[in-house]
Every structure is written in structure tokens, then in C-alpha cells.
Design a protein around this motif. Structure first.
Motif, PDB file in Angstrom:
ATOM      1  N   GLU A   1       0.906  -1.232  -0.120  1.00  0.00           N
ATOM      2  CA  GLU A   1       0.586  -0.015  -0.307  1.00  0.00           C
ATOM      3  C   GLU A   1       0.655   1.486   0.361  1.00  0.00           C
ATOM      4  N   HIS A   2       1.872   1.315   0.861  1.00  0.00           N
ATOM      5  CA  HIS A   2       2.806   1.700   0.193  1.00  0.00           C
ATOM      6  C   HIS A   2       3.727   2.845  -0.241  1.00  0.00           C
ATOM      7  N   ARG A   3       4.126   3.794  -1.084  1.00  0.00           N
ATOM      8  CA  ARG A   3       5.335   4.090  -1.955  1.00  0.00           C
ATOM      9  C   ARG A   3       5.830   5.601  -1.343  1.00  0.00           C
ATOM     10  N   ARG A   4       7.541   4.708  -1.707  1.00  0.00           N
ATOM     11  CA  ARG A   4       8.367   6.124  -1.540  1.00  0.00           C
ATOM     12  C   ARG A   4       8.127   7.223  -2.371  1.00  0.00           C
ATOM     13  N   LEU A   5       8.361   8.770  -2.334  1.00  0.00           N
ATOM     14  CA  LEU A   5       8.316   9.880  -3.103  1.00  0.00           C
ATOM     15  C   LEU A   5       9.329  10.028  -3.806  1.00  0.00           C
ATOM     16  N   ALA A   6       9.493  10.189  -4.745  1.00  0.00           N
ATOM     17  CA  ALA A   6      10.842  10.551  -5.415  1.00  0.00           C
ATOM     18  C   ALA A   6      11.314  12.614  -4.859  1.00  0.00           C
ATOM     19  N   ILE A   7      12.358  12.352  -4.681  1.00  0.00           N
ATOM     20  CA  ILE A   7      12.110  13.891  -4.455  1.00  0.00           C
ATOM     21  C   ILE A   7      13.067  14.609  -5.662  1.00  0.00           C
ATOM     22  N   ALA A   8      12.632  15.991  -4.760  1.00  0.00           N
ATOM     23  CA  ALA A   8      14.063  16.741  -5.729  1.00  0.00           C
ATOM     24  C   ALA A   8      15.694  16.707  -5.458  1.00  0.00           C
ATOM     25  N   THR A   9      16.211  16.616  -5.557  1.00  0.00           N
ATOM     26  CA  THR A   9      18.004  16.675  -5.895  1.00  0.00           C
ATOM     27  C   THR A   9      18.518  18.086  -6.614  1.00  0.00           C
ATOM     28  N   SER A  10      19.578  18.586  -5.925  1.00  0.00           N
ATOM     29  CA  SER A  10      20.833  19.732  -6.539  1.00  0.00           C
ATOM     30  C   SER A  10      21.086  18.900  -8.557  1.00  0.00           C
ATOM     31  N   ASP A  11      21.309  17.582  -7.947  1.00  0.00           N
ATOM     32  CA  ASP A  11      21.779  16.700  -9.264  1.00  0.00           C
ATOM     33  C   ASP A  11      21.308  16.956 -10.861  1.00  0.00           C
ATOM     34  N   MET A  12      19.624  16.528  -9.913  1.00  0.00           N
ATOM     35  CA  MET A  12      19.365  17.352 -11.310  1.00  0.00           C
ATOM     36  C   MET A  12      18.829  18.321 -11.853  1.00  0.00           C
ATOM     37  N   MET A  13      20.019  19.485 -11.506  1.00  0.00           N
ATOM     38  CA  MET A  13      19.884  20.311 -12.052  1.00  0.00           C
ATOM     39  C   MET A  13      21.132  20.839 -13.741  1.00  0.00           C
ATOM     40  N   ASN A  14      21.641  19.449 -13.038  1.00  0.00           N
ATOM     41  CA  ASN A  14      22.639  19.440 -13.861  1.00  0.00           C
ATOM     42  C   ASN A  14      22.383  18.500 -15.076  1.00  0.00           C
ATOM     43  N   THR A  15      21.539  17.432 -14.277  1.00  0.00           N
ATOM     44  CA  THR A  15      21.734  16.476 -15.873  1.00  0.00           C
ATOM     45  C   THR A  15      20.371  17.132 -16.634  1.00  0.00           C
ATOM     46  N   LEU A  16      19.297  18.222 -16.188  1.00  0.00           N
ATOM     47  CA  LEU A  16      18.571  18.622 -17.127  1.00  0.00           C
ATOM     48  C   LEU A  16      19.642  20.254 -17.944  1.00  0.00           C
ATOM     49  N   ASP A  17      20.456  20.288 -17.079  1.00  0.00           N
ATOM     50  CA  ASP A  17      21.688  21.344 -18.142  1.00  0.00           C
ATOM     51  C   ASP A  17      21.991  20.707 -19.287  1.00  0.00           C
TER      52      ASP A  17
END
Length: 317
Positions: free
Chosen positions: A56-72
């Protein structure tokens, strides 16, 4: 039914994920009661069992500063998608300011002409963010039950794609891509857009009820992406639930990066032969494909790959 087992499970879950934001997708006891009461429809009983086993439970993905680099890095590979990436960067930055840092995005509609690379970008975006992606090909959706399930009284009934995605996802906020959402079809009885009126609003999505499952599911944290060739084909109440962003036709100075990105994707997704070829396309190939839509670039490269330069010491044929 033993409530002691349920209590122990919940205590262990809380202990294991004490510092990680989570979501309760459904009420285990309520779903188990529905499973035990189902005695006439083996398909529904199996669907309920599979959902129960997923937990019934799921963890929630979180925003990370690394995402900024991969988006760049993604923007360098696909510069014509800069408007979309800027919007996502802004929302991730806001997520980083919250206590939980849960990754949240407003529903995004990627608009642009056919072949411009909308679906390719959506897949690359999910990969850049490290998020699970579930794709719904809306051009083949003919009725609402494809998304929201159909009545167990129907022959061959089954859950909809939304519940199946949440059941199979490792997180409670996966990305669901409604590919070519402007091609959803249906008649007055089976409006293909029907479930989206509820699902695209966070408040009502929290009590989404798949008709086949018959138990409320919390779909409020789904990250929605959609693509369209003509957003004006969407019903206005659906279109208004999205932030519409245009993927531009690549400029001439974007062509090299986009062609290399398509080639990178081919090398990353095929099996075996990609290790035999150079990781960088020759400059003359990139020039020859300047101005060609990304979808066509992929087709041309697939035909041309056998004649491209091999890695040193590795024959291309």
C-alpha cells in the motif's frame, strides 16, 4: 483477517523509511476485504491480489540538486526544448526549498509539429531525472476504461493503465506520458478523456477509483506529461489543466547537438552492436542531417549506421 500483521507491516515500513517521504496509495484493509468478497470474477480477484502484493505504501521521489546538472546536459543535447527545461528547472528549484523536497511538476503539455521529437524528449527527460516513465499511446485509446478500468461485469474486464502504472512503479509519483493526447477518441458513452478530468486535479486525484478495482487509489502525486500536434483538439477543460509549452523547430545551430543526441539514444538503447561504433558522429553526417526532423534523423541513422566509423580495432560489419 489479522490486523496484527498489518500493524507490524506498517511499523516496519515507518522504521525503514523514517526520513523518506512516502504515500499510502490505498487502504490495505479495504482492498483485502474487496479481495476476500470477490468470488465471481477471477480476473478482478487476480487484479486485487496483484495490487495487494505490491504494497500500500510507496516512497516519493525527491527533487535533488543533481537534477539541475542533468537538465543542463539535456538542454545542451536538445536545445530546442529549452522552454520546457526552464519550466521544469523552476519547479525543481521550488521543490528544493520545501522541507520534504518531494518532486512535483504541474501537468505539462508538449506541443509541436509531428516528428519534432516530443516523445523522444519526454523519454530523455524521465531518464535525466532518474524517474520511472509509463507511456500511454492515446491514439489507440478508444474509451475511458483504458485509463480508468472497466466494470467487472464486462467480459475481459481489467484495471486501467493508471492503476497498473502505480501498482508497478517503485515510487508514488511516477511520470505518466499521455502521448498524442489530442488523438484520444470516444463517443458520448465512452469519452476517452473522462478519467482525466479527475486525475489532472490533485485534490480529486487523491480519491481516484478505478472501476475495475472499486477501491479509492491516491493518484494525486503522478507527474503528468502529454504531447500533442494540435492542442486545440483537446476539450477546453482538459487543455486548461495543462501548462502548454512549445517544442520549437530546431534552429540551424541546434542541428548538430540534436543529431548527436538522437545517435546517443540509438547507441544507448540497442543491443550489442552499439559497442562497435564511434561515440561521436562525423561532422559531415551532422551537416547532412541539418534541418531534418528528429524522427526522420533516427530513421536515416538506423539505415546509415552500418557504414559509420567503427571504434578503433572493432569492425563495423
Amino acid at each position: 483477517m489479522s490486523t496484527d500483521c498489518d500493524q507490524t507491516y506498517n511499523e516496519l515500513w515507518d522504521l525503514a523509511f523514517d526520513d523518506i517521504p512516502t504515500i499510502k496509495l490505498f487502504d490495505h484493509v479495504q482492498l483485502e476485504k474487496a479481495h476476500e468478497a470477490e468470488s465471481t470474477n477471477a480476473g478482478r480477484r487476480d487484479a486485487l491480489s496483484r495490487l495487494l502484493k505490491s504494497g500500500e505504501h510507496r516512497r516519493l521521489a525527491i527533487a535533488t540538486s543533481d537534477m539541475m546538472n542533468t537538465l543542463d546536459a539535456l538542454q545542451r543535447r536538445q536545445p530546442n526544448c529549452a522552454k520546457v527545461i526552464v519550466s521544469i528547472r523552476r519547479q525543481i528549484a521550488l521543490g528544493l526549498l520545501t522541507d520534504s523536497s518531494v518532486l512535483r511538476l504541474s501537468p505539462l503539455l508538449l506541443d509541436g509539429p509531428p516528428g519534432i521529437g516530443k516523445t523522444h524528449f519526454a523519454c530523455a527527460l524521465a531518464e535525466a531525472l532518474g524517474m520511472p516513465l509509463f507511456v500511454v499511446n492515446c491514439s489507440s485509446v478508444t474509451a475511458s476504461f483504458v485509463l480508468g478500468g472497466n466494470s467487472p461485469s464486462w467480459a475481459g474486464s481489467r484495471p486501467g493503465k493508471i492503476v497498473e502504472a502505480l501498482r508497478d512503479s517503485s515510487v508514488g509519483n511516477p511520470i505518466i506520458l499521455l502521448d498524442e493526447v489530442d488523438k484520444l477518441r470516444g463517443d458520448l458513452r465512452f469519452d476517452g478523456y473522462g478519467p482525466l478530468y479527475q486525475l489532472l486535479e490533485e485534490d480529486t486525484a487523491g480519491i481516484f477509483e478505478d472501476e475495475h478495482i472499486g477501491v479509492p487509489i491516491d493518484a494525486s502525486r503522478i507527474l503528468w506529461l502529454a504531447t500533442s500536434n494540435n492542442p486545440h483538439m483537446l476539450p477546453e477543460p482538459i487543455r486548461s489543466r495543462f501548462e502548454t509549452l512549445t517544442i520549437d523547430t530546431p534552429m540551424s545551430d541546434h542541428a548538430s547537438a540534436i543529431t548527436q543526441s538522437v545517435y546517443d539514444d540509438l547507441l544507448a538503447r540497442e543491443n550489442g552492436w552499439e559497442k562497435r561504433f564511434s561515440a561521436t558522429l562525423p561532422a559531415d553526417v551532422k551537416r547532412a542531417l541539418s534541418g531534418v526532423p528528429p524522427r526522420e534523423i533516427r530513421r536515416v541513422l538506423m539505415g546509415a549506421i552500418p557504414s559509420l566509423p567503427a571504434q578503433p580495432g572493432k569492425p563495423s560489419k
